[in-house]
Design an enzyme around this catalytic site. Structure first.
Site, PDB file in Angstrom:
ATOM      1  CG  ASP A 171      -2.284   1.162   1.349  1.00  0.00           C
ATOM      2  OD1 ASP A 171      -1.574   2.228   0.692  1.00  0.00           O
ATOM      3  OD2 ASP A 171      -2.901   0.741   1.757  1.00  0.00           O
ATOM      4  CE  LYS A 196      -7.441   8.005   1.909  1.00  0.00           C
ATOM      5  NZ  LYS A 196      -8.412   9.038   2.531  1.00  0.00           N
TER       6      LYS A 196
END
Ligand code: PLP
Length: 375
Positions: A171, A196
């Site tokens: 991730d 994000k």
């Protein structure tokens, strides 16, 4: 070509008919076939593939240095599609402090799907090795991790996973390919919450998986995406691609701000611990220096006064916005355990910051006032 240049240019070819410098948003849900029923172009139906998704996927493949990318409606959808592509009886090694959404998903769905998981300190490669089984298909790591900013040895984790024929998923949401490219360190799949830093402006949701190879895991995850349908809308694909154009410069500037804030916090009398890989005191500092081009714009800290002090600090912030999520141009502050709710895995004295693009001195002044130093 260097990353900055690729970030500006990666993705769609110029349309020869219009010469658009920026790709259009193509909303069609269905695509024409010729008189023999062969598709005229690359697409047939929006859930299977569509132009804006393909533009974004090709840009991400180039930026992470992979062979193929799948775009999803959220970071959660991307991770869960990978889980759904495994078979009953398969085993996953996951981080003890994995992003809490995946922890919740594993608690609520793994038993139904017959997936087994062990949660270990993945920053300790020996702990990964110890948890491996002959049925392990995936080793899942997050580096730097959310919200403790732990740093995982990517090459070590990849070797461990490969020793039993498993694959390594990283991730890479906190670092982004501007700062860290896990496929270059031996990882097999890279996950992002595109909500994000890729979007970068807190106004779009998406997720993706970048595969180092078009291997069986890629093919089964593509099938999961197309059949189960957690696809990304064309407008969201377009916004995320636009965000990528400024990713390199945002990551650099936001990381510099975060570093200055971490230095201030490190010396502050109300703080028990600062979690930021850029600090020499951080256990992952040396490793982060070798794996990353800068230390990122996320940090967290724990307060000597415990939960009450952490909540009060968050409550006094004026410039930092009290909200969850991360990666936008505006700085955010949150009492992480409150944001996580009943399933919280974060310590209750912990405050998490997503550092934005404001002037560092304005952010430091705001935080200093919010921390209320003891005399
Ligand atoms: N991975 C990390 C590290 C995250 O912080 C998040 C969300 O905060 C996710 C994955 C999930 O992404 P999304 O909220 O886009 O579903």
């Amino acid at each position: 070509m260097r990353f900055e240049t690729r970030a500006v240019h990666a993705g769609p070819p110029t349309d020869p008919d219009t010469g658009d410098v920026v790709p259009p948003i193509r909303l069609s849900t269905t695509f024409v076939r010729d008189a023999t029923s062969k598709p005229l172009g690359d697409h047939t139906y929006i859930r299977e593939s569509n132009p804006n998704q393909a533009y974004l996927e090709s840009a991400l493949t180039e930026l992470e240095g992979g062979e193929a990318t799948l775009a999803f409606g959220s970071g959660m959808a991307a991770g869960v599609a990978l889980f759904q592509s495994l078979s009953a009886g398969d085993h996953i090694v996951m981080p003890e402090g994995v992003y809490y959404g995946y922890a919740v998903a594993s608690r609520e769905y793994f038993a139904k799907w017959g997936i087994e998981a062990d949660f270990v300190r993945t920053e300790d490669t020996a702990a990964i090795r110890k948890a491996l089984r002959p049925t392990t298909r995936l080793v899942w790591v997050e580096t730097p991790s959310n919200p403790m900013l732990r740093v995982v040895d990517l090459a070590g984790a990849a070797d461990a996973a490969h020793s039993v024929g498993a694959q390594l998923l990283v991730d890479n949401t906190f670092a982004t390919p501007a700062l860290q490219r896990p496929l270059e360190h031996g990882a097999d799949v890279v996950l992002h919450s595109a909500t994000k830093y890729f979007g970068g402006h807190s106004d779009v949701m998406g997720g993706c998986l970048v595969f180092g190879k078009k291997d069986p895991l890629f093919r089964s995850t593509l099938r999961t995406l197309q059949v189960l349908g957690a696809v990304l809308a064309p407008f969201n694909s377009w916004l995320i691609l636009r965000g990528l154009r400024t990713l390199a410069v945002r990551m650099r500037a936001q990381s510099e701000n975060a570093f200055k804030i971490a230095r201030m916090l490190e010396r502050h009398p109300t703080i028990a611990a600062v979690h930021y890989p850029g600090l020499e005191s951080n256990p992952g500092h040396g490793l982060a220096g070798r794996q990353m081009e800068a230390y990122g714009a996320m940090l967290s800290f724990q307060m000597k006064g415990g939960r009450d002090a952490a909540l009060a600090t968050v409550g006094r912030a004026r410039l930092f916005i009290r909200a969850t999520s991360l990666g936008g141009v505006e700085s955010l502050i949150e009492h992480r355990a409150t944001s996580e709710g009943a399933d919280a895995t974060s310590p209750d004295d912990l405050v998490r910051l997503s550092v934005g693009l404001e002037h560092a001195e304005d952010l430091i002044e705001d935080l200093s006032r919010a921390l209320c130093p003891v005399e």
